[in-house]
Design a protein around this motif. Sequence first.
Motif, PDB file in Angstrom:
ATOM      1  N   ALA A   1      -8.244  50.014  52.675  1.00 32.18           N
ATOM      2  CA  ALA A   1      -9.314  50.924  52.934  1.00 32.18           C
ATOM      3  C   ALA A   1      -9.066  52.278  52.137  1.00 32.18           C
ATOM      4  O   ALA A   1      -8.085  52.353  51.751  1.00 32.18           O
ATOM      5  CB  ALA A   1      -9.101  51.444  54.362  1.00 32.18           C
ATOM      6  N   PHE A   2     -10.421  52.983  51.966  1.00 31.85           N
ATOM      7  CA  PHE A   2     -10.039  54.073  51.136  1.00 31.85           C
ATOM      8  C   PHE A   2     -10.587  55.248  51.928  1.00 31.85           C
ATOM      9  O   PHE A   2     -11.828  55.290  52.694  1.00 31.85           O
ATOM     10  CB  PHE A   2     -10.854  54.065  50.013  1.00 31.85           C
ATOM     11  N   PHE A   3     -10.059  56.433  51.884  1.00 34.41           N
ATOM     12  CA  PHE A   3     -10.599  57.634  52.721  1.00 34.41           C
ATOM     13  C   PHE A   3     -10.701  58.874  51.701  1.00 34.41           C
ATOM     14  O   PHE A   3     -10.050  59.001  50.845  1.00 34.41           O
ATOM     15  CB  PHE A   3      -9.146  58.126  53.600  1.00 34.41           C
ATOM     16  N   ASP A   4     -11.939  59.552  51.820  1.00 33.61           N
ATOM     17  CA  ASP A   4     -12.043  60.742  51.076  1.00 33.61           C
ATOM     18  C   ASP A   4     -11.172  61.905  51.680  1.00 33.61           C
ATOM     19  O   ASP A   4     -10.564  62.776  50.838  1.00 33.61           O
ATOM     20  CB  ASP A   4     -13.351  61.364  51.263  1.00 33.61           C
TER      21      ASP A   4
ATOM     22  N   MET B   1       2.654  48.858  54.529  1.00 38.63           N
ATOM     23  CA  MET B   1       1.878  50.013  54.769  1.00 38.63           C
ATOM     24  C   MET B   1       1.946  51.009  53.611  1.00 38.63           C
ATOM     25  O   MET B   1       3.100  51.718  53.504  1.00 38.63           O
ATOM     26  CB  MET B   1       2.128  50.721  56.123  1.00 38.63           C
ATOM     27  N   GLU B   2       1.099  50.966  52.631  1.00 34.95           N
ATOM     28  CA  GLU B   2       1.349  51.475  51.554  1.00 34.95           C
ATOM     29  C   GLU B   2       0.113  52.421  51.207  1.00 34.95           C
ATOM     30  O   GLU B   2      -1.043  52.298  51.555  1.00 34.95           O
ATOM     31  CB  GLU B   2       0.923  50.297  50.147  1.00 34.95           C
ATOM     32  N   PHE B   3       0.617  53.598  50.219  1.00 32.20           N
ATOM     33  CA  PHE B   3      -0.333  54.613  50.182  1.00 32.20           C
ATOM     34  C   PHE B   3      -0.445  55.113  48.628  1.00 32.20           C
ATOM     35  O   PHE B   3       0.343  54.872  47.603  1.00 32.20           O
ATOM     36  CB  PHE B   3       0.233  55.958  50.874  1.00 32.20           C
ATOM     37  N   MET B   4      -1.864  55.224  48.221  1.00 24.91           N
ATOM     38  CA  MET B   4      -1.981  55.711  46.998  1.00 24.91           C
ATOM     39  C   MET B   4      -2.772  56.902  46.965  1.00 24.91           C
ATOM     40  O   MET B   4      -3.899  57.023  47.519  1.00 24.91           O
ATOM     41  CB  MET B   4      -2.492  54.864  46.014  1.00 24.91           C
ATOM     42  N   GLU B   5      -2.644  58.129  46.059  1.00 28.97           N
ATOM     43  CA  GLU B   5      -3.232  59.161  46.204  1.00 28.97           C
ATOM     44  C   GLU B   5      -4.618  59.055  45.290  1.00 28.97           C
ATOM     45  O   GLU B   5      -4.522  58.379  44.501  1.00 28.97           O
ATOM     46  CB  GLU B   5      -2.405  60.478  45.358  1.00 28.97           C
ATOM     47  N   ARG B   6      -5.620  59.880  45.804  1.00 30.83           N
ATOM     48  CA  ARG B   6      -6.985  59.627  45.380  1.00 30.83           C
ATOM     49  C   ARG B   6      -7.123  59.504  43.729  1.00 30.83           C
ATOM     50  O   ARG B   6      -7.865  58.680  43.321  1.00 30.83           O
ATOM     51  CB  ARG B   6      -7.904  60.698  45.692  1.00 30.83           C
TER      52      ARG B   6
ATOM     53  N   HIS C   1      -8.442  58.153  48.731  1.00 29.36           N
ATOM     54  CA  HIS C   1      -6.964  57.689  49.143  1.00 29.36           C
ATOM     55  C   HIS C   1      -6.871  56.455  49.650  1.00 29.36           C
ATOM     56  O   HIS C   1      -7.731  56.019  50.311  1.00 29.36           O
ATOM     57  CB  HIS C   1      -6.320  58.593  50.076  1.00 29.36           C
ATOM     58  N   MET C   2      -6.088  55.441  48.751  1.00 23.21           N
ATOM     59  CA  MET C   2      -5.891  54.245  49.560  1.00 23.21           C
ATOM     60  C   MET C   2      -4.968  54.085  50.621  1.00 23.21           C
ATOM     61  O   MET C   2      -3.754  54.605  50.489  1.00 23.21           O
ATOM     62  CB  MET C   2      -5.332  53.282  48.245  1.00 23.21           C
ATOM     63  N   LEU C   3      -5.156  53.262  51.634  1.00 27.17           N
ATOM     64  CA  LEU C   3      -4.125  52.958  52.483  1.00 27.17           C
ATOM     65  C   LEU C   3      -4.250  51.202  52.465  1.00 27.17           C
ATOM     66  O   LEU C   3      -5.219  50.717  52.592  1.00 27.17           O
ATOM     67  CB  LEU C   3      -4.571  53.229  53.741  1.00 27.17           C
ATOM     68  N   LEU C   4      -3.181  50.498  52.329  1.00 26.58           N
ATOM     69  CA  LEU C   4      -2.989  49.086  52.287  1.00 26.58           C
ATOM     70  C   LEU C   4      -2.118  48.690  53.428  1.00 26.58           C
ATOM     71  O   LEU C   4      -0.954  49.167  53.391  1.00 26.58           O
ATOM     72  CB  LEU C   4      -2.351  48.733  50.957  1.00 26.58           C
ATOM     73  N   VAL C   5      -2.541  47.933  54.314  1.00 21.69           N
ATOM     74  CA  VAL C   5      -1.852  47.539  55.527  1.00 21.69           C
ATOM     75  C   VAL C   5      -2.012  46.127  55.821  1.00 21.69           C
ATOM     76  O   VAL C   5      -2.876  45.423  55.773  1.00 21.69           O
ATOM     77  CB  VAL C   5      -2.235  48.145  56.903  1.00 21.69           C
ATOM     78  N   SER C   6      -0.638  45.568  55.798  1.00 24.57           N
ATOM     79  CA  SER C   6      -0.780  44.110  56.392  1.00 24.57           C
ATOM     80  C   SER C   6       0.234  44.000  57.583  1.00 24.57           C
ATOM     81  O   SER C   6       1.354  44.599  57.579  1.00 24.57           O
ATOM     82  CB  SER C   6       0.192  43.374  55.172  1.00 24.57           C
ATOM     83  N   VAL C   7      -0.217  43.157  58.519  1.00 24.32           N
ATOM     84  CA  VAL C   7       0.444  43.093  59.881  1.00 24.32           C
ATOM     85  C   VAL C   7       0.481  41.508  60.114  1.00 24.32           C
ATOM     86  O   VAL C   7      -0.139  40.728  59.980  1.00 24.32           O
ATOM     87  CB  VAL C   7      -0.366  43.700  61.026  1.00 24.32           C
ATOM     88  N   ASP C   8       1.910  41.156  60.493  1.00 20.71           N
ATOM     89  CA  ASP C   8       2.152  39.893  60.943  1.00 20.71           C
ATOM     90  C   ASP C   8       1.694  39.443  62.186  1.00 20.71           C
ATOM     91  O   ASP C   8       2.081  40.310  63.093  1.00 20.71           O
ATOM     92  CB  ASP C   8       3.368  39.433  60.475  1.00 20.71           C
TER      93      ASP C   8
ATOM     94  N   ALA D   1     -12.555  56.098  57.136  1.00 20.70           N
ATOM     95  CA  ALA D   1     -12.709  55.236  55.918  1.00 20.70           C
ATOM     96  C   ALA D   1     -13.889  54.793  55.599  1.00 20.70           C
ATOM     97  O   ALA D   1     -14.875  54.599  56.302  1.00 20.70           O
ATOM     98  CB  ALA D   1     -11.872  53.798  56.241  1.00 20.70           C
ATOM     99  N   GLY D   2     -14.338  54.724  54.020  1.00 19.33           N
ATOM    100  CA  GLY D   2     -15.488  54.312  53.442  1.00 19.33           C
ATOM    101  C   GLY D   2     -15.394  52.877  53.097  1.00 19.33           C
ATOM    102  O   GLY D   2     -15.811  52.036  54.025  1.00 19.33           O
ATOM    103  N   LEU D   3     -14.923  52.590  51.800  1.00 23.46           N
ATOM    104  CA  LEU D   3     -14.867  51.284  51.621  1.00 23.46           C
ATOM    105  C   LEU D   3     -13.860  50.508  52.382  1.00 23.46           C
ATOM    106  O   LEU D   3     -12.582  51.330  52.304  1.00 23.46           O
ATOM    107  CB  LEU D   3     -14.391  51.228  50.006  1.00 23.46           C
ATOM    108  N   VAL D   4     -14.084  49.416  52.996  1.00 20.40           N
ATOM    109  CA  VAL D   4     -12.890  48.644  53.480  1.00 20.40           C
ATOM    110  C   VAL D   4     -12.860  46.949  53.139  1.00 20.40           C
ATOM    111  O   VAL D   4     -13.876  46.581  53.077  1.00 20.40           O
ATOM    112  CB  VAL D   4     -13.130  48.609  55.061  1.00 20.40           C
ATOM    113  N   TYR D   5     -11.594  46.653  52.588  1.00 17.68           N
ATOM    114  CA  TYR D   5     -11.799  45.269  52.401  1.00 17.68           C
ATOM    115  C   TYR D   5     -10.663  44.527  53.400  1.00 17.68           C
ATOM    116  O   TYR D   5      -9.606  45.431  53.832  1.00 17.68           O
ATOM    117  CB  TYR D   5     -11.246  45.036  51.050  1.00 17.68           C
ATOM    118  N   THR D   6     -10.932  43.316  53.811  1.00 15.82           N
ATOM    119  CA  THR D   6      -9.911  42.422  54.626  1.00 15.82           C
ATOM    120  C   THR D   6      -9.642  41.167  54.284  1.00 15.82           C
ATOM    121  O   THR D   6     -10.325  40.730  53.489  1.00 15.82           O
ATOM    122  CB  THR D   6     -10.445  42.685  56.040  1.00 15.82           C
ATOM    123  N   ALA D   7      -8.477  40.936  54.758  1.00 18.12           N
ATOM    124  CA  ALA D   7      -8.240  39.044  54.423  1.00 18.12           C
ATOM    125  C   ALA D   7      -7.385  38.922  55.680  1.00 18.12           C
ATOM    126  O   ALA D   7      -6.553  39.646  56.138  1.00 18.12           O
ATOM    127  CB  ALA D   7      -7.452  39.348  53.178  1.00 18.12           C
ATOM    128  N   ARG D   8      -7.618  37.591  55.968  1.00 14.98           N
ATOM    129  CA  ARG D   8      -6.986  36.835  57.111  1.00 14.98           C
ATOM    130  C   ARG D   8      -5.822  36.355  57.215  1.00 14.98           C
ATOM    131  O   ARG D   8      -5.340  35.786  57.979  1.00 14.98           O
ATOM    132  CB  ARG D   8      -8.048  35.969  58.013  1.00 14.98           C
TER     133      ARG D   8
END
Lengths: 471, 471
Positions: B225-228, B250-255, B274-281, B303-310
């Motif tokens: 997900a990406f956050f302004d 749970m990863e972060f990248m600055e905008r 700003h990027m947030l990448l989260v994987s939950v088992d 969050a604006g753009l959001v991508y997901t995977a199952r």
Amino acid sequence: MSRLGDRLREILGSDKVVTDPIIIELYSREATGLNADTLPEALVFAESAADVSKLLAFAYRYGIPVYPQGSTSSLSGSALPSGGVVLSLERMRRIKEVNVVDGVAVAEPGVRIDDLNIELARYGYMFPVDPASSSVATVGGAVNTGAGGLRGAKYGTMRDWVLGLEVVLPDEEGTVMRIGCRTVKCRQGYDLVRLIVGSEGTLAVVTEATLRIAPLPEAAVTLLAFFDDLQGLLDTVVEIRSEGVQPLIMEFMERRTVEQAAGFLGWHGKLRGHMLLVSVDVNREAASRVLAWLERVARGNGAGLVYTARSLEEAEKKGLFQLRRSLFPAQVELSRRLLGSERVQVYVEDIAVPPSRLAEAVERLLELEEKYRLPMMLGGHIGDGNLHPAVGFDPGDPEARRRVWTWFHDVMRLAVELGGTVSAEHGIGVLKKEGLRMELEALGSLKALEIMKAIKRVFDPKGILNPGKVV
Amino acid sequence: MSRLGDRLREILGSDKVVTDPIIIELYSREATGLNADTLPEALVFAESAADVSKLLAFAYRYGIPVYPQGSTSSLSGSALPSGGVVLSLERMRRIKEVNVVDGVAVAEPGVRIDDLNIELARYGYMFPVDPASSSVATVGGAVNTGAGGLRGAKYGTMRDWVLGLEVVLPDEEGTVMRIGCRTVKCRQGYDLVRLIVGSEGTLAVVTEATLRIAPLPEAAVTLLAFFDDLQGLLDTVVEIRSEGVQPLIMEFMERRTVEQAAGFLGWHGKLRGHMLLVSVDVNREAASRVLAWLERVARGNGAGLVYTARSLEEAEKKGLFQLRRSLFPAQVELSRRLLGSERVQVYVEDIAVPPSRLAEAVERLLELEEKYRLPMMLGGHIGDGNLHPAVGFDPGDPEARRRVWTWFHDVMRLAVELGGTVSAEHGIGVLKKEGLRMELEALGSLKALEIMKAIKRVFDPKGILNPGKVV
């Protein structure tokens, strides 16, 4: 009134120092049943790191032994004084902080583990190290013992859950030192935090701990199954692990112990065979599937009676944990009956063997029971190979004491021979110093003992802190 | 041919000793870009603990420095020799055992982490410590660095996953010592195992490690997900943790780093914020619910753009991890473009701050970037507060080098001021010795440095093992 007591009152204030021998005696006993050979001269109730610092600087100057103490629930003699000063940390019992975002709790040493968990439960979190004595065991005691518990196979032991410490050193200034971090990742040179964890109060006095916390599981299913054949039980364990499932709890009780404990609970004749108790944490949608699978695996390996619960609440309501919890009281009752006396002492051993060697360990423990004519109850944490054989005896009978001591020695040797350890979670204290030497000798690593002694001298050059323990 | 080389050939056999300076030079560099100031006289390829023992006994006798080496992917200068002998452990690369019932793997130090995981995957297990360099990083290197990785917030670091070690001491006999256990629970006196973990090859040479292993998760869902607004991202993290969810990743990248990395991947203009990448088992039945909840939390916090995977496979197929993985190569490209040169060096910092102080840390890092005119890329493991600001510079430009050094110093100071640590997972080596002192001084714990130096003398009385590192 002792001169030492007077000096301590001057330094610390009179409300923190006790010299009444009747009270001191209460602080000179241990859950092992051991008592101090020489009564301490004074008992100090520290209320802050500054108090501990003043005491240790004074003790350093005059070479006075200091014995730090939590709840004395130690089972290895690590909290036992011999003269000197007992330092009780029971007044330092504040939970200073719980921070879910940082995933930490900050606690003073006198906080009881159960009280910490009551506080954490309000946030949906827990402290996962759960020694059987958690209702009395303190944070400081658990740090110093390097405690484990039922959930050890999944969550490990104290060393995995202590992030940072404030400690006081037994040196000229009574140096207060903060080590470690507030974050899980922390590369602060050599790992002094984990050197203190499990050092049984011999290197420094812990005055505050920053602990990692874990979320409470969303749900957990429980299986209680009984096997006529020990191999069937072990095959069940192997099959569970081979499927990549890491249970929260995986407990074992030997068949005769099951019968005795069932009798103790008034369930005479209702339970038969070796007990396996398994709880697995799951997402709630998966409860039925995982539970059905556990039951299928157990029955496929010959389980007769099987009980299940879809939540921890249901498991409590159905009493699925009661049998396991009755291990110690049932042993006390059994011993009283067999010895025809109210005055019995139960000694709980604490070895671990690699889970793949459990069948051998059980067989050999049963042989030792026969050899020494010591009625034994046998249970343990099968997930991590931690066995707690327990025997009862009359503490007034010197012959019985000797027999227990020799049995105890043979149990430790058995653990070493099977590639295990003489102490899984109770520590070395005074009772297992010989066992530690035996274990290191078997590994060809007696040099490690020399290194430990040298480390003791680095922290405690005058040897005043909990002397006579560990090394 | 050197006399030292001749003697080593006599002792170890000629196939294990190299004295060709061209080859030695290859073993005198590090991923930091640092080179040995004085070229070592010899390079030894040990093939067993016995080889290491012979070498250390010889080195002890003549006071020759020995520099143990894994894959030299260290980022702190901990693998850098200066004269003496380089001891490469790359030929000791056997996985000796995988035992799912006992939950352990036994490996020689030269085994690469990725190779270990390929083997473990056959059993449905993994080794959960995953440094970014896992394709080259070795077990021995990871033990000595006390390595962490992406999964640190959930699984911790090396200290949580090493059960036992075989080590060789730099003493008269080159003593081979086995310490620790094969079981998770292990109370073997003072915890020498965890003293070696993270000691960066300065206390003993690791010749075998018994590692705890973990089952592969049944399933894992991923959200990108990406956050302004950075605060929205951080609020998402807080909300996830407050629900008691402990993500695998749970990863972060600055905008601006996101924009640069997206450009590097050919995704110009497609990603913003700003990027947030989260994987939950999860258990597979819970995938939809948990994923929908994650998305709701992210969108609820802006969050604006959001991508997901199952599943992790789907996440890979959709490229959800690509942005995070491009952090380092994108920085290299950015630096090349900005400096107009192919010859750039990228320095990756490694601090951790309590997650509750992340917003401040990011703000102050951006101020430092401006102050030092050092284009920075900024990402990290947000779950454990571990940030990796990275800057590129021309290694041939002494002014730029000085600027980076001062920046580096200010970054460490910032971490300490926010209650964090100067080194989360890369270690101290030579680069962070000053930082370690700064951190301990801020804690009022300079005494800890003295204790570390005394411990170094206990293990290595002549100071011949990886001298000049850590303390």
